[in-house]
Every structure is written in structure tokens, then in C-alpha cells.
Scaffold this motif. Structure first.
Motif, mmCIF file in Angstrom:
data_model
loop_
_atom_site.group_PDB
_atom_site.id
_atom_site.type_symbol
_atom_site.label_atom_id
_atom_site.label_comp_id
_atom_site.label_asym_id
_atom_site.label_seq_id
_atom_site.Cartn_x
_atom_site.Cartn_y
_atom_site.Cartn_z
ATOM 1 N N TYR A 36 0.174 2.248 4.324
ATOM 2 C CA TYR A 36 1.275 1.472 4.207
ATOM 3 C C TYR A 36 1.449 0.136 4.976
ATOM 4 O O TYR A 36 1.157 0.257 6.128
ATOM 5 C CB TYR A 36 2.655 2.408 4.394
ATOM 6 N N ARG A 51 10.106 6.885 9.544
ATOM 7 C CA ARG A 51 9.953 8.321 8.529
ATOM 8 C C ARG A 51 8.748 8.442 8.196
ATOM 9 O O ARG A 51 8.239 9.540 8.228
ATOM 10 C CB ARG A 51 11.003 8.102 7.624
ATOM 11 N N LEU A 52 7.918 7.359 7.812
ATOM 12 C CA LEU A 52 6.588 7.655 7.234
ATOM 13 C C LEU A 52 5.481 8.130 8.393
ATOM 14 O O LEU A 52 4.475 8.780 8.228
ATOM 15 C CB LEU A 52 6.035 6.208 6.808
ATOM 16 N N ASN A 55 4.302 11.591 9.649
ATOM 17 C CA ASN A 55 2.837 12.658 9.274
ATOM 18 C C ASN A 55 1.886 11.391 9.994
ATOM 19 O O ASN A 55 1.762 10.496 9.790
ATOM 20 C CB ASN A 55 2.724 12.375 7.728
ATOM 21 N N VAL A 58 -0.809 9.530 8.392
ATOM 22 C CA VAL A 58 -0.742 8.352 7.738
ATOM 23 C C VAL A 58 -0.795 7.105 8.665
ATOM 24 O O VAL A 58 -0.226 7.074 9.742
ATOM 25 C CB VAL A 58 0.748 8.314 7.080
ATOM 26 N N ALA A 592 12.618 6.424 2.147
ATOM 27 C CA ALA A 592 11.603 7.275 2.936
ATOM 28 C C ALA A 592 11.082 8.359 2.289
ATOM 29 O O ALA A 592 9.751 8.857 2.132
ATOM 30 C CB ALA A 592 11.964 7.319 4.312
ATOM 31 N N ASP A 593 12.092 9.185 1.843
ATOM 32 C CA ASP A 593 11.560 10.442 1.243
ATOM 33 C C ASP A 593 11.074 10.246 -0.280
ATOM 34 O O ASP A 593 10.310 10.849 -0.654
ATOM 35 C CB ASP A 593 12.996 11.165 1.073
ATOM 36 N N LYS A 596 7.251 9.348 0.351
ATOM 37 C CA LYS A 596 6.667 10.512 0.957
ATOM 38 C C LYS A 596 6.265 11.528 -0.494
ATOM 39 O O LYS A 596 5.443 11.701 -0.616
ATOM 40 C CB LYS A 596 7.518 11.414 1.703
ATOM 41 N N ARG A 599 3.601 10.331 -2.913
ATOM 42 C CA ARG A 599 2.308 10.165 -2.466
ATOM 43 C C ARG A 599 1.386 11.370 -2.806
ATOM 44 O O ARG A 599 1.816 12.407 -2.952
ATOM 45 C CB ARG A 599 2.191 10.534 -0.967
#
Ligand SMILES: Cc1cc2nc3c(=O)[nH]c(=O)nc-3n(C[C@H](O)[C@H](O)[C@H](O)COP(=O)(O)OP(=O)(O)OC[C@H]3O[C@@H](n4cnc5c(N)ncnc54)[C@H](O)[C@@H]3O)c2cc1C
Ligand SMILES: *[C@@H]1O[C@H](CO)[C@@H](O)[C@H](O)[C@H]1NC(C)=O
Ligand SMILES: *[C@@H]1O[C@H](CO)[C@@H](O)[C@H](O)[C@H]1NC(C)=O
Ligand SMILES: *[C@@H]1O[C@H](CO)[C@@H](O)[C@H](O)[C@H]1NC(C)=O
Ligand SMILES: *[C@@H]1O[C@H](CO)[C@@H](O)[C@H](O)[C@H]1NC(C)=O
Ligand SMILES: *[C@@H]1O[C@H](CO)[C@@H](O)[C@H](O)[C@H]1NC(C)=O
Ligand SMILES: *[C@@H]1O[C@H](CO)[C@@H](O)[C@H](O)[C@H]1NC(C)=O
Ligand SMILES: *[C@@H]1O[C@H](CO)[C@@H](O)[C@H](O)[C@H]1NC(C)=O
Length: 599
Positions: A36, A51-52, A55, A58, A592-593, A596, A599
Motif C-alpha cells: 500500500y 491500522r494497515l 499486519n 503488509v 481501514a477495515d 483489510k 485484500r
């Protein structure tokens, strides 16, 4: 107020970055491919990046045009009482100016935007107001996605914010409703110093309770009435998207890379054979107008979080916008999307002032160098006193026109419903003027008037094809007859407010031009001469239903007719009758959710 010049000592709040890469030179980027790329480390961008990056697999690149939010200069944007000073014409500002505003006798006005990590959340006035539940429900219907409704979005409000103790640690029972506050990273608090007008305001809500009722907590879904201001302040300093979301992510995670002092100049087409629409997973960036251009590509998505000015500017520079306007500047249109930069909503704002029978207003501190440095020394030593307080007000109030008002009959009601306001007041314990020169002696009461339900719409358009030229910003302040009539009604309501008995023996006389604001014509002329923007641009890449021709993004914030690009910032909000930062945080948390999940 020329207050910032007094500040000689940094507060030593330098963040420590351990794991993540923090770069100021694009040549040092370790790679060109990322999962991203987030464009703009502003209010929304820092939420998305945090938030991303939860993980660890990522890999994220964040590109920010502005400067860091740390170092000795930064005390100017951290000390609550000084922040209004630091927002305009400083190293933390983009220094934009509006086009001549026809309804303001052709005045142009400064148009500050944060040029710093945290974006405008690092330079704003810190008022924290979520807006009404009706406005989120309206967004759900505009976008066709019930996920934006108040009921569904409220968990994101709780995920964003945490209410903490005020600077003076006073007992806050009866000043807010703890049950509508959460446990998120952004810190908010009630005023950190009491003032001599607090009780007068509260007594007025009792005496005139049908027009000006007390509201325990404006962030519970119904903002109408007068309440204690909640501000994005915690531990006596500003809490921003940079301090709350970005710094902790940078400190703890190695998968987030931040490049500052670098401007994204356009998105680059990366079509392949299976693309349905033009795909823009490439990003071009540069540090100066004539300097080298660099590129990077995203495997998953580019997230545009450059704000209500920067986002439409980047889209148009990339050939995404109104074909006719783009071709006039020699920009080849990739996607004809006429609403890019249009539908801009902003909130006109001005203040009236009165001299008062008191020496305990902040005028006695800002106009007295000794008192000023004493108060600052107290703040540095203890985190307390007037410098820990938001200068704008301890109380604000949101109100509606009378339901029987001729204005509503003539024009209809632009608000989202009967619990959504037309105008707002802020009650200020000292002299505050938008265009008025500050007197160097005397003590004052000021009341700010903000039109939060304008029907006028402005625009952001390109001045040239250079990404380093400022775009043309036209907030169209007070441009409609509705807007003009509402501010007149609002000032008349304000006169009723201060005619209540708690102000007798306190308010002496109107100051300067405020004395003219007694007739409807006088009020309007005063407004034309003193209105500025309260810096709430929204809607320049507005959300709408997927199939609607109007608007710029769909309900999941994906740019229409484009693949690979999502917009997460204030530009997607069609309009809200509140100070918008809380809505930006809430939208970014949900976005952000959505990212996610995609993806
Ligand atoms: C002076 C001022 C006072 C305000 N007062 C309040 C208030 O009291 N309460 C409230 O709720 N709201 C207030 N607001 C509004 C609120 O701060 C904004 O609505 C909100 O912060 C916008 O968030 P955003 O993410 O859309 O944009 P921003 O937070 O502005 O973030 C955009 C980021 O993108 C960066 N950027 C832009 N273009 C590029 C580019 N080409 N390349 C790379 N980076 C780029 C910018 O530098 C910035 O960091 C105020 C705003 C200002 C400026
Ligand atoms: C805005 O003006 C200030 C003061 O001149 C300057 O320091 C700052 O760099 C300017 N901002 C930008 C983005 O150029
Ligand atoms: C504002 O400018 C326009 C265009 O130049 C002009 O027609 C108009 O008369 C001006 N208005 C005022 C109040 O000066
Ligand atoms: C690292 O993350 C933890 C948990 O989210 C947080 O409490 C801590 O403050 C972060 N570290 C820094 C230095 O910010
Ligand atoms: C081509 O585009 C499609 C659709 O956007 C995408 O799923 C695919 O990964 C792309 N392929 C390559 C090689 O980039
Ligand atoms: C300025 O402030 C100091 C310290 O509070 C006080 O002693 C002095 O009287 C003030 N001066 C004036 C002119 O009010
Ligand atoms: C000024 O306020 C004091 C109390 O603080 C009061 O005694 C006095 O009467 C007031 N003066 C006027 C002119 O109202
Ligand atoms: C008040 O109104 C008068 C008459 O219209 C005008 O001359 C004067 O300039 C106005 N004062 C201010 C400060 O606007």
C-alpha cells in the motif's frame, strides 16, 4: 495575538523512532514496490497507516509533503493555548489563500492546512465534535451503505477516542457522558482551567432553557444546546493523528516506511490486460518543482489522504477530473469525473466582542509580558494553567432556526434532521477577532458565530499543470441568500443570549464594529467584513452511490471509474454540521477495515 514569539523553550517531546524507516530523501527508499502507498500523513492517513501496519506481512509506504511534528519549533503546535497562532503562516502551514469572495466584498482570506505529520489534526483548534446521528444516517442513504449509519459507525467512534482527565484534574461529573467515550488512541478532554464566564454561560442555559438548553454531551448523537467543549488534548498537550496513531506505529513496527518533505505530484497509470478501468497503482513524487521525479508502485492500493485541497489537486494532475477544465490546462483526461474538486462545503465564521467589567479575561495575560511568561513558566513546570487550555472556548453551542422560520419555508431545510444544527456559538473569555485588530488594553468577552449548514458550495480547481502551484480555492463563503439570512438570525439569537440576567453588570458595551451589528443590514455588513473560513473544507471528492453519476467515490471510498485508488480524508464527506475532525477519524477507522476486507 503574536504569542508564538514568546516561546523560547522546546518542550522536549521528541518522539523516538526505533523500528520503522523515517526518510526525508526519496533516494534512500529501500524498495519501489509496496503493498500500500498512503499519500499524505494527515488526520486520516495516519489512522490508515497505523491500522494497515497491524499486519506485519503488509509493507506500507507513507509519503508526506510537510515537515515533522517534533523538534523545538513544535511546541507551538503542542501547547493548547497557542495553537491558533501556529496554524497560519508558519512552517506547519501550506499558506493557501482563497480566491476573492464575492459575498465578502471581494476579500481574500488565508486558508490554513496542516503541512506537517498529522496534517491539520496537528494545527487545528482541537474542538472535538462528532456531529449528529442524523448526519451519519444521511450519509448511509446518500452512499447506499448502511455501514455509515450512526448505529453501525459508532463502534469506530469508540475505537478512535479516549476521554482523559483535564489538565487541572477537576471532577468532571455532569460535564460529559462517559458512556459515549471509548478506549482509542486519540486523547480528548474537557477544559483545563475554569473561567469567570463559565457560570454565566451555564446560568443562561437555565434562564433561557427553551432556546439554549444545556447538553451534557454533544458527542452522543444529538449536538443541540450548550455544552462543555471537548478538545483533542491529553496530558496538557495536543493529541493529534501523528502523536496518537503514527508515532506508536513507527516506534513498534518495521513494516511502515515514512517519507516526509516530499510531494506526490501525480498518480501513474499501470493498466494491464485484465484491468476493467484505468488502473493507477503508480505514484510519482518530488521534493521541488524542478527537481527529479521518483516513482513507486503499490501491489494492492494507493490510498489518497491528502485532504480536501490536496486530494482533488492530485486527481486532476493525474487526468482524473472534468475533461473540459483539464484540457484547457493541457492535461490529458484519463477518467472524466466532473465532480472532482466541486461541491466544496466550508463553514463561515466570525466573532463579536464586548468590553467587560472584569480583569480576569485572558486579555490580562496576553497583553502583559510578565503575566504571560509567568503563566508559561507555570505550564512548563506543572502542565497547568491557561496554557493547558484550548483558547477557543470552554463552552460551545449548536442551534437550529425556529421550525416556523420563514427562511426554512423559503429555502427548505439543508440539515439532516430536527437534531442537526444550523449555526454554532463559541463563548470566549477574552478578545477574539477574525479580521479585527486586537486591542492592547482592556478586557473583553467574544462570541464566535459559525454557520454550520451552508447551502453555498465552492470548489478547488487547478491554476496550472504544475503540482507545486497552489490550486484555486473558492470556499464560496456566505454566497447564498440562505447563508446570509441564517447568520443574521444567529446574531439576533446571540443578542438574546447575552441579554439574560447573568450578563448584567458584566458586559459593558459592544466593541468596535460589533456596535453596528444591531439591525439586519448592519449585521450582514459586519459579517461581510469579518467572515473567514473556520477551515472545514469537505466534499471535494464526495461519496455517492456506486451507479450515481454525481460524486467521486463510492460507498467503499473507491474512486469511480478507476482501479486501485481509494480516498480516505475529509474530501469524501459531502458535508457535516460539525467541526469535522472527529468524522474524519471515524471514517478513516472504518476505511481501514474496508481496505483489510478487500485484500
Ligand atoms: C487551522 C485549522 C483549525 C481547525 N479547527 C478544527 C477544530 O477545532 N475541530 C475540528 O474538528 N476540525 C478543525 N479543523 C478541520 C480539521 O482539522 C480537518 O477537517 C481534518 O484534520 C482534515 O483531515 P484530512 O485527513 O482530510 O486532511 P489533513 O489532516 O489536512 O491531511 C492531509 C495531509 O496530506 C498532506 N498532503 C497534501 N497534499 C500532498 C501531496 N501532494 N503529497 C503528499 N502529501 C500531501 C498534507 O501535508 C497533510 O499532512 C481545522 C483545520 C485547520 C486547518
Ligand atoms: C509557509 O510560510 C512560512 C513562513 O513564511 C514558511 O516557513 C513555510 O515554509 C511556508 N509553507 C510552505 C508549504 O511553503
Ligand atoms: C467584486 O468583484 C467583481 C468582479 O471584479 C465586481 O463585479 C464586483 O462589483 C465586486 N464587488 C464589490 C462589492 O466590490
Ligand atoms: C508501542 O505500542 C504499544 C502498544 O500499542 C504502545 O503502548 C507503545 O506506546 C508503543 N511504543 C511507543 C514508543 O510509542
Ligand atoms: C492486473 O489487473 C488486475 C485487476 O486490477 C489485477 O487483479 C492483477 O493483479 C493485475 N496483474 C498484474 C500483473 O499486475
Ligand atoms: C502584569 O502582570 C504582573 C504579573 O501578574 C502584575 O504584577 C502586573 O500588575 C500586571 N501589569 C498590569 C499593567 O496589569
Ligand atoms: C462590576 O462588577 C462588580 C462585581 O464584580 C460589581 O460590584 C459592579 O457593580 C460592576 N460594575 C458595573 C458598572 O456594573
Ligand atoms: C459602522 O457603521 C457605520 C455606518 O454604516 C460605518 O461608517 C462604520 O465604518 C462602521 N464601523 C465599523 C467598525 O465597521
Amino acid at each position: 495575538m503574536e504569542l508564538v514569539k514568546f516561546i523560547v523553550v522546546g518542550l522536549g517531546l521528541t518522539a523516538k523512532y526505533t523500528l520503522a524507516a523515517l526518510l526525508t530523501d526519496p533516494r534512500h527508499l529501500p524498495q519501489t514496490q509496496w503493498d500500500y502507498i498512503v499519500v499524505g500523513a494527515g488526520t486520516a492517513g495516519c489512522v490508515v497507516a497505523n491500522r494497515l501496519s497491524e499486519n506485519p506481512k503488509v509493507k506500507i509506504l507513507v509519503i508526506e509533503a510537510g515537515v515533522q511534528n517534533t523538534g523545538p519549533d513544535a511546541s507551538a503546535i503542542e501547547v493548547p493555548f497557542l495553537v491558533a497562532e501556529a496554524s497560519s503562516g508558519t512552517t506547519f502551514d501550506w499558506n493557501y489563500t482563497t480566491t476573492p469572495q464575492a459575498a465578502l466584498n471581494n476579500r481574500t482570506t488565508a486558508y490554513p492546512r496542516g503541512f506537517v505529520l498529522g496534517g491539520s489534526s496537528s494545527t487545528n483548534y482541537m474542538a472535538f465534535t462528532r456531529g449528529s446521528s442524523e448526519e451519519y444516517n444521511r450519509l448511509a442513504s446518500i452512499s447506499g451503505d448502511s455501514g455509515w449509519s450512526w448505529r453501525k459507525i459508532f463502534p469506530y467512534a469508540l475505537k478512535n477516542e479516549k476521554h482523559v482527565a483535564s489538565a487541572d484534574n477537576h471532577k468532571t461529573t455532569g460535564e460529559y457522558n462517559p458512556s459515549v467515550h471509548g478506549n482509542g488512541p486519540l486523547l480528548t478532554s474537557l477544559p483545563g482551567t475554569s473561567t469567570d464566564i463559565d457560570n454565566r454561560v451555564l446560568e443562561t442555559t437555565k434562564e433561557l432553557h427553551s432556546e439554549f438548553p444545556f447538553n451534557l454531551d454533544m458527542n452522543a448523537g444529538n449536538p443541540l444546546g450548550v455544552g462543555w467543549l471537548q478538545s483533542t488534548i491529553g496530558n496538557s498537550v495536543r493529541s493529534s493523528s501523528a502523536t496518537a496513531y503514527l508515532s506508536p506505529a513507527l516506534a513498534n513496527r518495521s513494516n511502515i516506511n515514512l517519507l516526509t518533505n516530499t510531494r506526490v505530484t501525480r498518480l501513474i497509470k499501470t493498466n494491464n490486460l485484465s484491468s476493467r478501468f484505468p488502473t493507477f497503482l503508480g505514484v510519482e513524487f518530488a521534493q521541488t518543482a524542478s527537481g527529479p521525479r521518483f516513482t513507486a508502485t503499490a501491489r494492492e492500493e494507493v490510498i489518497l489522504s491528502a485532504g480536501s485541497i490536496g486530494t482533488p489537486q492530485i486527481l486532476m494532475l493525474s487526468g482524473i477530473g472534468d475533461q473540459t477544465k483539464l484540457s484547457k490546462l493541457g492535461i490529458k483526461t484519463a477518467v472524466n469525473l466532473p465532480d472532482v474538486g466541486m461541491n466544496m462545503q466550508d463553514h463561515p465564521f466570525f466573532a463579536l466582542q464586548w468590553s467587560v467589567n472584569s480583569t480576569k479575561t485572558f486579555d490580562s495575560i496576553v497583553n502583559n509580558a510578565t503575566a504571560f511568561s509567568d503563566a508559561f513558566a507555570q505550564y512548563e513546570a506543572t502542565g497547568q494553567g491557561i496554557f493547558a487550555n484550548n483558547a477557543i472556548a470552554n463552552h460551545i453551542g449548536f442551534f437550529r432556526l425556529a421550525e416556523s422560520s420563514g427562511i426554512l419555508k423559503q429555502f427548505g431545510d439543508p440539515t439532516a434532521g430536527p437534531h442537526s444544527p444550523h449555526y454554532e456559538f463559541a463563548f470566549i473569555n477574552g478578545f477574539y477577532g477574525t479580521t479585527q485588530t486586537e486591542p492592547t488594553t482592556g478586557n473583553y468577552f467574544s462570541a464566535a458565530v459559525i454557520l454550520v449548514s451552508p447551502t453555498s458550495r465552492g470548489s478547488v480547481t487547478l491554476a496550472s499543470d504544475s503540482p507545486f502551484d497552489h490550486p484555486l480555492i473558492d470556499p464560496a463563503l456566505l454566497a447564498t441568500s440562505f447563508d446570509q439570512q441564517v447568520v443574521v438570525e444567529a446574531v439576533e439569537a446571540l443578542q438574546r443570549f447575552i441579554s439574560a440576567s447573568p450578563w448584567k453588570g458584566y458586559i459593558k458595551a459592544p466593541y468596535g464594529g460589533s456596535a453596528n451589528a444591531t439591525t439586519r443590514d448592519g449585521i450582514l455588513e459586519y459579517a461581510r467584513n469579518s467572515v473567514i473560513s473556520i477551515r472545514h473544507p469537505m466534499g471535494t471528492a464526495a461519496m455517492s452511490q456506486t451507479r450515481a453519476r454525481a460524486g467521486v467515490v463510492d460507498a467503499h471510498l473507491l474512486v469511480k471509474g478507476v482501479e486501485g485508488v481509494r480516498i480516505v480524508d475529509a474530501s469524501v464527506i459531502p458535508g457535516i454540521a460539525a467541526h469535522p475532525q472527529a468524522a474524519v477519524y471515524i471514517i478513516a477507522e472504518r476505511a481501514a477495515d474496508l481496505i483489510k476486507a478487500a485484500r
